[in-house]
Design an enzyme around this catalytic site. Structure first.
Site, short mmCIF file in Angstrom:
data_model
loop_
_atom_site.label_atom_id
_atom_site.label_comp_id
_atom_site.label_asym_id
_atom_site.label_seq_id
_atom_site.Cartn_x
_atom_site.Cartn_y
_atom_site.Cartn_z
N HIS A 17 9.00 -44.27 2.26
CA HIS A 17 7.97 -44.21 3.30
C HIS A 17 6.58 -44.44 2.70
O HIS A 17 5.76 -45.17 3.27
CB HIS A 17 7.94 -42.82 3.96
CG HIS A 17 9.15 -42.46 4.77
ND1 HIS A 17 9.85 -41.30 4.59
CD2 HIS A 17 9.79 -43.13 5.77
CE1 HIS A 17 10.85 -41.23 5.45
NE2 HIS A 17 10.85 -42.34 6.18
N LYS A 41 16.99 -32.14 17.22
CA LYS A 41 17.76 -32.73 16.11
C LYS A 41 17.93 -31.74 14.95
O LYS A 41 18.48 -32.10 13.92
CB LYS A 41 17.02 -33.98 15.59
CG LYS A 41 17.45 -35.28 16.25
CD LYS A 41 16.73 -36.41 15.56
CE LYS A 41 17.38 -37.74 15.54
NZ LYS A 41 16.59 -38.69 14.74
N ARG A 94 14.70 -51.78 5.10
CA ARG A 94 15.28 -51.67 3.76
C ARG A 94 16.34 -52.74 3.55
O ARG A 94 16.23 -53.58 2.70
CB ARG A 94 15.89 -50.27 3.56
CG ARG A 94 14.87 -49.17 3.46
CD ARG A 94 15.49 -47.83 3.66
NE ARG A 94 16.10 -47.73 4.98
CZ ARG A 94 16.52 -46.62 5.53
NH1 ARG A 94 16.44 -45.49 4.89
NH2 ARG A 94 17.05 -46.60 6.74
N SER A 132 15.97 -40.36 4.29
CA SER A 132 15.79 -38.90 4.33
C SER A 132 17.15 -38.23 4.51
O SER A 132 17.43 -37.18 3.92
CB SER A 132 14.88 -38.51 5.49
OG SER A 132 13.63 -39.14 5.36
#
Ligand code: PNS
Length: 166
Positions: A17, A41, A94, A132
């Site tokens: 990030h 979440k 990515r 993450s």
């Protein structure tokens, strides 16, 4: 004045990030790092904690003439972007596997708000496998995540783990 919003869950922020933020600073006058407030979440860190960590990490970043802000949001991203008078959404790519999800989001956001453009930046190769979600998994199973997240974030993760075990 070009204001971009870099949205995400950032649970927690990774060096991937940070790489995208650094690349964006050369392109925009202001970047708002927008943390999704997503308690459903069950994130590892609250949105307040995530904002705090990001602020501390980006404070040390060389940003030239670009101003960096950190904020949290809930609801539709495009509504948030409009509320801060942003023109651009920045997302990092990515690998090819990111593309389909990102394309759907970008097109949905364009459908909702044609005036807001999504810009994709390619993450540095050395972070192309960093997410993450994977980091948290590796960390929780006792693997090493150093070099992939800022030191301060790793410390917060260790502190949290220690508190949970107490
Ligand atoms: O870091 P993430 O989890 O990939 O970020 C996803 C994020 C926050 C950009 C996305 O979930 C989002 O924009 N959520 C807000 C809700 C929304 O606007 N949904 C419609 C867009 S497809």
């Amino acid at each position: 004045m070009k204001r971009a919003v870099f949205p995400g869950s950032f649970d927690p922020i990774t060096k991937g990030h940070l790489d995208i933020i650094e690349r964006s600073t050369g392109l925009f006058d202001e970047i708002v790092i927008a943390v999704l407030d997503n308690p459903d979440k069950r994130p590892m860190f609250s949105s307040g904690e995530r904002c705090e960590m990001i602020s501390e990490v980006v404070e040390q970043m060389e940003t030239g003439n670009c101003a960096l802000k950190v904020d949290s949001f809930s609801g539709l991203l495009v509504d948030y972007v409009k509320s801060v008078n942003g023109q651009v959404i920045v997302r990092g790519l990515r690998a090819v596997s990111d593309y389909e999800y990102e394309l759907r989001m970008a097109l949905m956001n364009r459908h909702l708000e044609p005036g807001i453009e999504t810009v994709f930046l390619m993450a540095a190769e050395e972070y192309s496998y960093v997410s993450s979600r994977l980091l948290k998994q590796v960390f929780q199973l006792g693997g090493s995540v150093d070099r992939l997240i800022p030191e301060l974030v790793e410390k917060r993760m260790r502190d949290k783990q220690k508190r949970e075990k107490e």
